[in-house]
Design an enzyme around this catalytic site. Structure first.
Site, short mmCIF file in Angstrom:
data_model
loop_
_atom_site.label_atom_id
_atom_site.label_comp_id
_atom_site.label_asym_id
_atom_site.label_seq_id
_atom_site.Cartn_x
_atom_site.Cartn_y
_atom_site.Cartn_z
N CYS A 75 0.87 -1.18 0.00
CA CYS A 75 0.00 0.00 0.00
C CYS A 75 0.90 1.22 0.00
CB CYS A 75 -0.87 -0.03 1.26
SG CYS A 75 -1.94 1.40 1.47
N CYS A 186 -1.13 3.78 -6.49
CA CYS A 186 -1.98 3.17 -5.46
C CYS A 186 -2.22 1.74 -5.93
CB CYS A 186 -3.30 3.93 -5.35
SG CYS A 186 -4.59 3.05 -4.43
N1 DGL Z 1 -3.98 0.67 -1.81
C1 DGL Z 1 -3.62 1.86 -1.16
C2 DGL Z 1 -2.40 2.51 -1.82
O1 DGL Z 1 -1.63 1.86 -2.49
C3 DGL Z 1 -4.61 2.93 -0.83
C4 DGL Z 1 -6.06 2.74 -0.85
C5 DGL Z 1 -6.75 3.47 0.27
O2 DGL Z 1 -6.94 4.69 0.18
O3 DGL Z 1 -7.04 2.78 1.24
O4 DGL Z 1 -2.18 3.67 -1.67
#
Ligand code: DGL
Length: 257
Positions: A75, A186
């Site tokens: 993430c 993301c």
């Molecule tokens: N998957 C997350 C990232 O790579 C973010 C998603 C969220 O806002 O929870 O930033």
């Protein structure tokens, strides 16, 4: 127990990190993986820094309690908010984070025009601001905070009119710029890569950091003597703070992107 046979923990705010998990299982098929998605608290990208730090620490603790030998923070938002804190708290543990793939995009062509799509928190944080400014001279880096987009992916809007309307409004102002690369900053966004391409309206190279993260995981396991020797195919286990999201986790793991 041979420590090399312990699973690798992979953490995300929700389902997005499954895009990174896929790259990791492709590169390291002999490893067992334990994926925890915190969909009950997603999206992280619109929370405060302190909230994301607390949630990330709790998610990683949960994986460690189950005996993982390394942790991938799959993430960008959690990495930018909490990777330093995690490394200070667990100095012996291999911890691999992810950041928007600005470097390969900026270096891909001379004077690249690079658009970075990411959550508002990732873009706001120092880690990204420093990364973007490092390459700002050799490339034109435009940052695009995508409020609400990870949430659409969480809800299963992987194609269709709601997603198209969102992307058209977001990307319309860029349609007449000579964009070379769109960076998916993301981990939720690789699952809507096709919709991003279609709604951008003309061919553009779309890149993400999953493969680089998987390679980094392999390097760190090698350095720590924790790489599982080649053998039978490993197991992948999914956990989620919203158990109703488990069927979607499987679907995304198997999805053609
Ligand atoms: N998957 C997350 C990232 O790579 C973010 C998603 C969220 O806002 O929870 O930033």
């Amino acid at each position: 127990m041979d420590p090399r046979t312990r699973p690798i923990g992979v953490f995300d705010s929700g389902l997005g990190g499954i895009s990174v998990l896929r790259a990791c299982t492709a590169l390291l098929p002999q490893e067992d993986f334990l994926f925890f998605g915190d969909s009950a608290n997603a999206p992280y990208g619109e929370k405060s820094l302190a909230q994301v730090q607390a949630l990330t620490m709790a998610g990683v603790r949960r994986l460690l309690e189950q005996g993982v030998k390394a942790v991938v923070v799959a993430c960008n938002t959690a990495t930018s908010a909490a990777i330093t804190l995690l490394r200070e708290t667990y100095p012996q543990l291999p911890i691999i984070g992810i950041e928007p793939a600005v470097k390969p995009a900026a270096q891909g062509r001379s004077n690249s025009f690079v658009v970075v799509m990411a959550t508002p928190l990732t873009i706001h944080e120092d880690k990204y601001q420093k990364l973007a400014s490092t390459f700002q001279g050799q490339a034109n880096v435009i940052s695009l905070p995508c409020r609400g987009l990870a949430e659409l992916v969480e809800q299963g809007q992987w194609s269709g009119p709601v997603l198209d309307a969102y992307l058209q409004e977001l990307l319309l102002p860029l349609r007449h710029c000579s964009v070379d690369y769109i960076v998916l900053g993301c981990t939720h966004y690789p699952f809507i890569r096709r919709a991003i391409q279609t709604n951008f309206g003309r061919p553009v190279e779309i890149i993400d950091g999953s493969d680089g993260t998987a390679r980094q995981l392999k390097r760190q396991l090698e350095n720590a003597g924790l790489l599982r020797p080649p053998g039978e195919k490993g197991r992948v286990t999914f956990q989620n703070s919203r158990p109703d999201r488990l069927p979607m986790s499987m679907a995304l793991f198997e999805m053609e992107v």
